[in-house]
Design a protein around this motif. Structure first.
Motif, PDB file in Angstrom:
ATOM      1  N   ALA A  88       0.973  -1.059   0.144  1.00 56.12           N
ATOM      2  CA  ALA A  88       0.086  -0.047   0.038  1.00 56.12           C
ATOM      3  C   ALA A  88       0.911   1.105   0.114  1.00 56.12           C
ATOM      4  N   GLY A  89       2.050   1.200  -0.875  1.00 58.96           N
ATOM      5  CA  GLY A  89       2.849   2.457  -0.807  1.00 58.96           C
ATOM      6  C   GLY A  89       3.660   2.695   0.321  1.00 58.96           C
ATOM      7  N   ALA A  90       3.677   1.725   1.235  1.00 59.92           N
ATOM      8  CA  ALA A  90       4.367   2.171   2.610  1.00 59.92           C
ATOM      9  C   ALA A  90       5.658   1.226   3.359  1.00 59.92           C
ATOM     10  N   ASP A 123       0.085   7.087  -3.540  1.00 61.46           N
ATOM     11  CA  ASP A 123       0.332   7.793  -2.199  1.00 61.46           C
ATOM     12  C   ASP A 123       0.169   6.733  -1.124  1.00 61.46           C
ATOM     13  N   GLU A 124       1.092   6.903   0.000  1.00 62.40           N
ATOM     14  CA  GLU A 124       1.105   5.883   1.012  1.00 62.40           C
ATOM     15  C   GLU A 124      -0.227   5.846   1.798  1.00 62.40           C
ATOM     16  N   HIS A 125      -0.603   4.453   1.707  1.00 67.62           N
ATOM     17  CA  HIS A 125      -1.961   4.060   2.405  1.00 67.62           C
ATOM     18  C   HIS A 125      -3.306   4.957   1.735  1.00 67.62           C
ATOM     19  N   ALA A 126      -3.046   5.310   0.528  1.00 66.65           N
ATOM     20  CA  ALA A 126      -3.808   5.877  -0.300  1.00 66.65           C
ATOM     21  C   ALA A 126      -4.412   7.333   0.336  1.00 66.65           C
ATOM     22  N   TYR A 127      -3.479   7.809   1.124  1.00 71.74           N
ATOM     23  CA  TYR A 127      -3.961   9.230   1.637  1.00 71.74           C
ATOM     24  C   TYR A 127      -3.196  10.426   1.047  1.00 71.74           C
ATOM     25  N   GLY A 128      -3.649  10.820  -0.180  1.00 71.92           N
ATOM     26  CA  GLY A 128      -3.104  11.864  -0.683  1.00 71.92           C
ATOM     27  C   GLY A 128      -3.738  11.892  -2.375  1.00 71.92           C
ATOM     28  N   PHE A 129      -3.492  13.247  -2.981  1.00 73.90           N
ATOM     29  CA  PHE A 129      -3.964  13.329  -4.327  1.00 73.90           C
ATOM     30  C   PHE A 129      -2.831  13.480  -5.086  1.00 73.90           C
ATOM     31  N   THR A 130      -1.416  13.323  -5.111  1.00 73.03           N
ATOM     32  CA  THR A 130      -0.598  13.511  -5.969  1.00 73.03           C
ATOM     33  C   THR A 130       0.438  12.454  -6.314  1.00 73.03           C
ATOM     34  N   GLU A 132       3.299  11.574  -4.812  1.00 69.83           N
ATOM     35  CA  GLU A 132       4.532  11.820  -4.414  1.00 69.83           C
ATOM     36  C   GLU A 132       5.138  11.173  -3.416  1.00 69.83           C
ATOM     37  N   ASN A 133       5.264   9.859  -3.649  1.00 67.62           N
ATOM     38  CA  ASN A 133       5.707   8.915  -2.385  1.00 67.62           C
ATOM     39  C   ASN A 133       7.020   8.838  -2.017  1.00 67.62           C
ATOM     40  N   THR A 134       7.037   9.058  -0.596  1.00 64.62           N
ATOM     41  CA  THR A 134       8.523   9.183  -0.150  1.00 64.62           C
ATOM     42  C   THR A 134       9.438   8.128  -0.425  1.00 64.62           C
ATOM     43  N   HIS A 135       8.708   6.804  -0.211  1.00 62.27           N
ATOM     44  CA  HIS A 135       9.475   5.701  -0.460  1.00 62.27           C
ATOM     45  C   HIS A 135       9.729   5.116  -1.836  1.00 62.27           C
ATOM     46  N   TYR A 136       8.789   5.296  -2.663  1.00 68.61           N
ATOM     47  CA  TYR A 136       8.950   4.956  -4.277  1.00 68.61           C
ATOM     48  C   TYR A 136       9.231   6.106  -5.185  1.00 68.61           C
ATOM     49  N   GLY A 137       9.268   7.124  -4.682  1.00 74.34           N
ATOM     50  CA  GLY A 137       9.370   8.188  -5.619  1.00 74.34           C
ATOM     51  C   GLY A 137       8.123   8.446  -6.242  1.00 74.34           C
ATOM     52  N   ALA A 138       7.907   9.875  -6.824  1.00 75.86           N
ATOM     53  CA  ALA A 138       6.645  10.315  -7.403  1.00 75.86           C
ATOM     54  C   ALA A 138       6.561   9.575  -8.741  1.00 75.86           C
ATOM     55  N   ALA A 139       5.119   9.374  -8.988  1.00 72.12           N
ATOM     56  CA  ALA A 139       4.725   8.978 -10.293  1.00 72.12           C
ATOM     57  C   ALA A 139       4.545  10.238 -11.271  1.00 72.12           C
ATOM     58  N   HIS A 140       5.059  10.243 -12.479  1.00 73.80           N
ATOM     59  CA  HIS A 140       5.193  11.385 -13.266  1.00 73.80           C
ATOM     60  C   HIS A 140       4.033  11.241 -14.461  1.00 73.80           C
TER      61      HIS A 140
END
Length: 463
Positions: A88-90, A123-130, A132-140
């Protein structure tokens, strides 16, 4: 853009191409292009090759192949994939044991012949709208690599927009399918709350979470949705309704005499000029000349924030106490704050939610489809902290959900259709519209999107 899902399946069924050849083409495309998009977080290539070989063997034996035979797909990494850890992105989930089975929707797509390629950024745990994941990097964003792909299903939107796979799955709690669909310029479907089983997906907010899909055209979107339908007694939130196939009924668009209106008021005021232009284009194509208001939208968005914070905080409370440093900075403080929300606030939020649902239900007795912008602005630059909407400076991440949160709060089905308004500071970027219909009336929303597609104003553009 990659070949459509239904075209792939047709060629696999008639023997003009093999599932294995389509798969290897897809793998090569991901290897060549995903370094730019950062859509995938996990590839399941050994499994994909086994599944594709099985499809080809079934055809060689003369079996009738299922409707999505050989179609590559990928899923947001909160869906369980057999023998893969559902992160879950975490970072905090990376040590969890692997899933021992596929999520229900993944299994249903596999039963329909689709071939899973892997898991997608979020987004980590689906909590976000962008995304920009700290662990996996941003999706472009494939249309401009300096921009966000939206979230929290940003990898799912980017994978379709970038032509990596024709179908992806995502989740939508406050707008997480509709925002990436809008910003990446693809079609996205958030069905009615409870329409599709959520079993085997990592939860965020149990009373708001929806699962749905992305595709490059309406026919593929409808086909994926049809393949995933059906009751699931093991999911308490999944309505025990029979499948209601929509593919054939939406193929020709809205029926003559369909009643369509534009949502004004809140949905007009919180959209910039390009988003309003997207609505105008859609309204013109759908013959919508009436503007209506939906009272209580602003209050419903506030209610969604409270419910999200309270349920999300409760879900993560224990692990926040023991693993706070492992949580992403962008979301952990909000989760902690959610644990402190008073119970009477949540009760009041649920009352507001119910009242808003009743208002929307009354309006949808008079109209088949309501049109609203999906996002107030086009994709912002990665790292942007602020966005200006009608002269007001607002936090960028939260504001991407301004127009989606009120609708998901009450569980109505929405199809997001991509448009290209071509005005403003970013004329090269897409902006989607929400096509909202009454509960259990996904066919109306999809038919409206198909009408826009037939009119030539809604389409996924190559990158």
């Amino acid at each position: 853009m990659t070949m459509s899902a239904l075209a792939i399946a047709a060629q696999v069924r008639d023997g003009s191409r093999t599932a294995a050849s389509f798969l290897e083409e897809t793998i090569a495309r991901i290897e060549a292009r995903d370094g730019d998009f950062n859509a995938f977080t996990e590839l399941t290539l050994a499994r994909a090759r086994r599944d594709a070989a099985d499809i080809d063997a079934r055809r060689a034996r003369g079996e009738t192949l299922p409707p999505l035979a050989g179609v590559p797909f990928a899923v947001k990494n909160l869906f369980d994939i057999d023998q893969v850890v559902t992160t879950a992105g975490a970072k905090v989930n990376q040590g969890n044991p692997p899933a021992d089975a596929d999520a229900v929707l993944v299994a249903r797509l596999k039963d329909a012949g689709a071939v899973l390629l892997g898991a997608l950024n979020m987004d980590e745990h689906a909590y976000g709208f962008t995304t920009e994941n700290t662990h996996y990097g941003a999706a472009h964003n494939p249309h401009d690599l300096t921009r966000i792909a939206g979230g929290s299903s940003g990898g799912s939107g980017a994978a379709v927009a970038g032509g990596l796979v024709p179908i992806t799955l995502g989740s939508d709690t406050n707008g997480s399918i509709r925002v990436p669909a809008s910003l990446c310029g693809v079609f996205g479907l958030k069905p009615t709350f409870g329409r599709l089983s959520r079993r085997g997906s990592f939860p965020f907010v149990g009373s708001l979470d929806h699962l749905g899909c992305f595709a490059g055209n309406v026919a593929d979107l409808a086909a994926a949705y049809d393949a995933m339908q059906g009751p699931d007694p093991a999911d308490h939130a999944c309505a025990q309704r029979p499948a209601e196939a929509v593919s054939a009924t939406v193929a020709n668009g809205l029926k003559a005499g369909a009643r369509v209106a534009v949502l004004g008021g809140y949905f007009h005021d919180w959209a910039n000029a390009p988003a309003r232009e997207a609505v105008r284009l859609a309204a013109e194509a759908l013959g919508a000349t009436t503007v209506v208001e939906l009272p209580g939208a602003e209050q419903a968005r506030a209610a969604a924030f409270i419910i999200t914070g309270a349920e999300g905080g409760a879900l993560h409370r224990q692990r926040l106490l023991t693993h706070y440093a492992d949580y992403e900075p962008a979301s952990r403080d909000r989760l902690v704050a959610g644990t402190l929300i008073p119970a009477n606030w949540v009760v009041q939020a649920q009352r507001i939610r119910q009242k808003f649902y009743e208002e929307a239900s009354r309006l949808l007795q008079d109209y088949d489809v309501l049109i609203a912008p999906a996002t107030p602005v086009a994709a912002t630059t990665i790292g942007a902290e602020w966005v200006t909407i009608n002269g007001q400076k607002l936090p960028c991440r939260a504001s991407m959900g301004l127009l989606t949160q009120p609708i998901s709060c009450i569980g109505l089905p929405v199809c997001t259709a991509p448009l290209w308004p071509g005005i403003g500071e970013d004329p090269h970027l897409p902006l989607g519209v929400q096509l909202i219909s009454g509960a259990w009336r996904e066919a109306d929303a999809l038919a409206a999107a198909r009408t826009l597609e037939l009119a030539g104003i809604s389409a996924v553009r190559d990158v």
